[in-house]
Design an enzyme around this catalytic site. Structure first.
Site, PDB file in Angstrom:
ATOM      1  CD  GLU B 170      42.779  30.352  24.126  1.00  0.00           C
ATOM      2  OE1 GLU B 170      43.243  31.027  25.058  1.00  0.00           O
ATOM      3  OE2 GLU B 170      42.877  29.099  24.065  1.00  0.00           O
ATOM      4  CG  ASP B 299      40.831  18.189  32.092  1.00  0.00           C
ATOM      5  OD1 ASP B 299      40.863  19.030  33.020  1.00  0.00           O
ATOM      6  OD2 ASP B 299      41.176  18.431  30.929  1.00  0.00           O
TER       7      ASP B 299
END
Lengths: 422, 422
Positions: B170, B299
Site C-alpha cells: 500500500e 496481534d
C-alpha cells in the site's frame, strides 16, 4: 540564468502569498522562500489548539497554491539574513540574489525579556504550537481524572490565558466550551465543566484595538461561558506550578501566552530603523529608507503614515500590503516610482464561541449570533482552497449540532513515541 | 469501591475496543487502559503517511466512543507489567486490580535484532510514525529540488520499502501515485515522476498471505504504477546513505520498514509460553494456561487451534476475538466455562492505488477496479464514527477526481520548532 528581473519574497503568510499571486504569470522571475511547506490560515489556529480542526484543515501546500505559473519558484528554507547592499538573501544552505525583495517574515510572540517562560506558557503562532497546546489542554483533563490529590486536581483544571487580545479571547472561549460541552460526558472522576478558565489582560479592557462597547460585549459573552475575565492584571511570574499575578498565585498546569508580539529577527538584519517590537519602520510606499528595491509588509512592518499609529498585525493589512508591494515592483520595473500605500479598513471580528462573537464593521458594531454568523461567513470565504473550505464547513456544522470536536488527539513527537524495538 | 466484577482491558485497538463495547452497560465494572487517548484505524495509517488523510480522520477519542455507559472507565496510561498471581496491572503511576483481564496490546515492528535500523527506516504502526514518514517523504522532494549534486538528487528521489506485505504494497503504491500525479506540477528543478519506488520482499512473492494469483496481480498493478518490485531479496544492511541488498547498494534518502512484527512487551510479563515473535500462545478459548481469568487477543495472541497456523494479525481476527473474550467473561461470571474461539474468515483486501487493489473473498478473487471499490466500501463502512467516515469519504472523492492530496504538511515537533524568543 534568466534576464528577467528577479523578485524574492520571504515568507508565504497572508502578505507574501498575495504578493506572489499578483506577480504570478507576469514578466518577472519570482522566488518564494518559506521555512514551512504550507501557507497557514492563522486566524483559525486556535481551533486546532482546541481540537475543533486538524492542522491540514487550515494549511495548504505553498507549492500547490503557486504551481500554475512557471515563473514562480518555491524554496523551503530558513532565511538567516538579508544583505541589502549585495542584494543577497542568505539561508542555511543557499545564497539567493534578488533585484527586488519583499520581506514578509511576520512575528512570533514576545515574552518581554522572559524567554524562559515560553516552555511554561507556549504561544500560538505555528501548527506546532497549536498541536502542543492541544496536547497540554487534553492532558490536563486526563491527569485530573487520574490524580487523587485534590489540590493537584484543581490545579490541573485551571487554565490561565495571558493576554486579552483576539487570540486570548478566542482561546478562552473555546476552552470553556470544550470543558462545558465536548468533554462533559467523557470522564468518571472529574466534572470537566468545573474547569476554571482565567483570562488575564494588562489593559483596562479586552480587545483593546476594538471599540469599547465591543470590548464590554466580549467580556460579557465570555463571562456567560463561565470564563473569569481579569483586566488591569499582569502576570508577574510563571512557574510549573502556576501563575503569579500581583500577590495572588493561581495554581495551574496549563498556561497559554497570548500577550506580546515580536517581529521576526530577519528584519534586524536589514540594518534599517525598527521600533521596540522589532518591526521595520517603512516609508509610506512600503519601501525601506535608502533601498527602494526592498519592501517590508505585514506583521514585520511598522506603517504609521495613515493614522499616526502603526497598522495592526492582522491579515487584511498584510494582504493589502502584499498586493501593493507587488504592484510597486511591477511599476519600478517599468521605471515608474513606487506608490504610497493606503489601508482600506473593512473592519475586524473575533469569535468567542457558539453564537458568540464581536464584529467591528466600523459603521456597524455587531455582537452575539449576528457577529458570529458574519465571522463564520468571512472565514469560510477566505479559507484557502476549496477543499479545505468544504472540510472545515462540514466539521463546523457537525460541531455546531453535536457539540462534538473531532480532533481530540494527544500526539507526541516521533522520538518520544519510540520504545526500544527488538 | 464496587462489588461488581472488575474487567480490565489493556489496549483500545480493534480487539480491546470491541471487547469494551460488548461489556458496556452490562453488570460489570470495566476499565480500559491505553497509552494513547484515541482508537486508531490502523488500516488507513499509510494514507496519513502519504498525505491523503489527516491523523484526526483515522483516530477517534476512546472516551468519546465509550462515554455512553457509566460502567466503563478509560485510563490514559502506559502499562508496564501484569502480575497474574496478584491479579494486578502495573502502570507508571497506578496499580489496578482486576478480576478478569483482556490483554490486547498488539505489536510493533521488528527489526530482527537490528534495533539501530529503526531511526533509519521507521515503520508504520502509530500516528507519530505516519506523520514522521510523511515528513521524510515530502522532505526528500524538497531536498532534491534544492540540491545541485546530481548523485544526491537521485538518492533523494529513491524510495526503498522493505517488506512486501499489505503495508509495504500500500505504501509503495501510494508513494508512486503522489510522485506521478499529486506532486507532478509542484517543482521547477526536478520531475517528481522520475522518483524510483523500490519494494523489497524476502519471500518469492508479494502478499504471502494471499492466494498466488492475487500476489501476481498485485505485482503487475504495482509495476503498472512504476514501482520496482524485487522479490527473493533481503536488505543485508541499512545506512543513512542507502540500503544494501546482497552485493547491490541502492542509494536512498527515505527507507521505510514494513517487514516484521514483534508482539508488545507486556505479553512477556505474563510469564506464560510465547512464540518467537513474542506472541502469547493462547488456549482455544483465548485464555492463557493456568489463568482462565486472563485472555489475550489480537496481534498479541498466537492462536493455532483452527488451522494449525497462527491466525494473521489483522483487524477482523482482533475484533472477533475481542467480542468472544467479552462473551467469555460474562459466561465465567455466571459460573460457566469459557468457550473455544472460531475465526470466521470473511477474506482480506489490500489497496494499491486509484482503481488498483486485490481482494481475497475466499471463493472469489478480485483485482483492479472491482477490488478497489470493494476495499473502498468496506473501509468507509468500518471507519469508526460517522463524522470521520464522512470526512474521509469527501477527501477520497476529492482526491479521486483531482489527484490532489490535501494533507501535504511537513511538520516538526514542538521543541525543534522553537526559536529563541525575546
Amino acid at each position: 540564468m534568466n534576464s528577467k528581473p528577479h523578485v524574492v519574497i520571504i515568507g508565504a503568510g497572508f502578505g507574501g502569498l498575495e504578493a506572489a499571486k499578483k506577480l504570478a504569470c507576469k514578466d518577472v522571475r519570482v522566488t518564494v522562500i518559506d521555512r514551512t511547506n504550507y501557507h497557514l490560515f492563522q486566524p483559525l489556529l486556535y481551533q486546532v489548539a482546541t481540537a475543533a480542526l486538524s492542522p491540514a484543515d487550515i494549511a495548504a501546500p505553498i507549492r500547490a497554491i503557486l504551481s500554475k505559473c512557471r515563473n514562480v519558484e518555491v524554496i523551503l528554507a530558513e532565511v538567516e539574513s538579508v544583505d541589502v547592499d549585495a542584494k543577497k538573501v542568505k539561508t542555511v544552505d543557499l545564497q539567493i540574489d534578488y533585484d527586488y525583495l519583499i520581506l514578509a517574515t511576520g512575528a512570533r510572540h514576545s515574552y518581554f525579556g522572559h524567554g524562559e517562560w515560553e516552555k511554561l506558557a507556549p504561544g500560538l503562532k505555528s501548527l506546532e504550537d497549536a498541536v502542543e497546546l492541544r496536547r497540554r489542554i487534553l492532558m490536563a483533563f486526563e491527569y485530573a481524572e487520574k490524580i487523587n490529590d485534590e489540590k493537584a486536581r484543581r490545579a490541573a483544571m485551571n487554565f490561565v490565558i495571558i493576554g486579552g487580545g483576539p487570540t486570548g479571547v478566542e482561546l478562552a472561549g473555546a476552552i470553556a466550551e470544550i470543558s462545558r460541552h465536548t468533554l462533559a460526558r467523557d470522564f468518571r472522576h472529574i466534572n470537566p465543566s468545573e474547569a476554571r478558565v482565567i483570562l488575564i489582560e494588562g489593559d483596562s479592557r479586552l480587545l483593546a484595538a476594538y471599540p469599547p462597547d465591543l470590548s464590554e460585549s466580549a467580556r460579557k459573552q465570555l463571562t456567560d461561558l463561565g470564563v473569569e475575565v481579569r483586566t488591569n492584571t499582569r502576570a508577574t511570574n510563571l512557574t510549573e506550578a502556576g501563575v503569579q499575578i500581583g500577590d495572588e498565585f493561581i495554581p495551574c498546569r496549563v498556561k497559554i501566552w497570548a500577550a506580546g508580539n515580536n517581529a521576526s529577527f530577519v528584519g534586524k538584519t536589514l540594518g534599517v530603523p525598527a521600533d521596540r517590537a522589532g518591526r521595520v519602520i517603512v516609508n509610506e510606499d512600503l519601501t525601506v529608507p535608502g533601498h527602494p528595491e526592498v519592501q517590508v509588509i505585514g506583521d514585520l512592518a511598522n506603517f504609521t503614515h495613515q493614522t499616526g499609529e502603526p497598522l495592526p498585525g492582522i491579515s487584511p493589512v498584510a494582504m493589502q500590503q502584499g498586493r501593493h508591494a507587488a504592484r510597486n515592483v511591477l511599476a519600478m520595473i517599468k521605471g515608474r516610482k513606487a506608490k504610497r500605500f493606503r489601508y482600506w479598513d473593512k473592519g475586524t471580528m473575533a469569535t468567542i464561541g457558539r453564537n458568540k462573537a464581536v464584529a467591528d464593521l466600523r459603521f456597524l458594531h455587531l455582537s452575539g449570533r449576528l457577529a458570529w454568523l458574519a465571522w463564520l461567513f468571512v472565514h469560510i470565504l477566505f479559507l484557502v482552497g476549496f477543499r479545505n473550505r468544504l472540510l472545515v464547513f462540514i466539521q463546523w456544522a457537525w460541531a455546531y449540532f453535536t457539540f462534538d470536536k473531532g480532533a481530540r488527539l494527544i500526539t507526541r513527537n516521533f522520538q518520544s513515541e519510540q520504545r526500544p524495538p527488538a
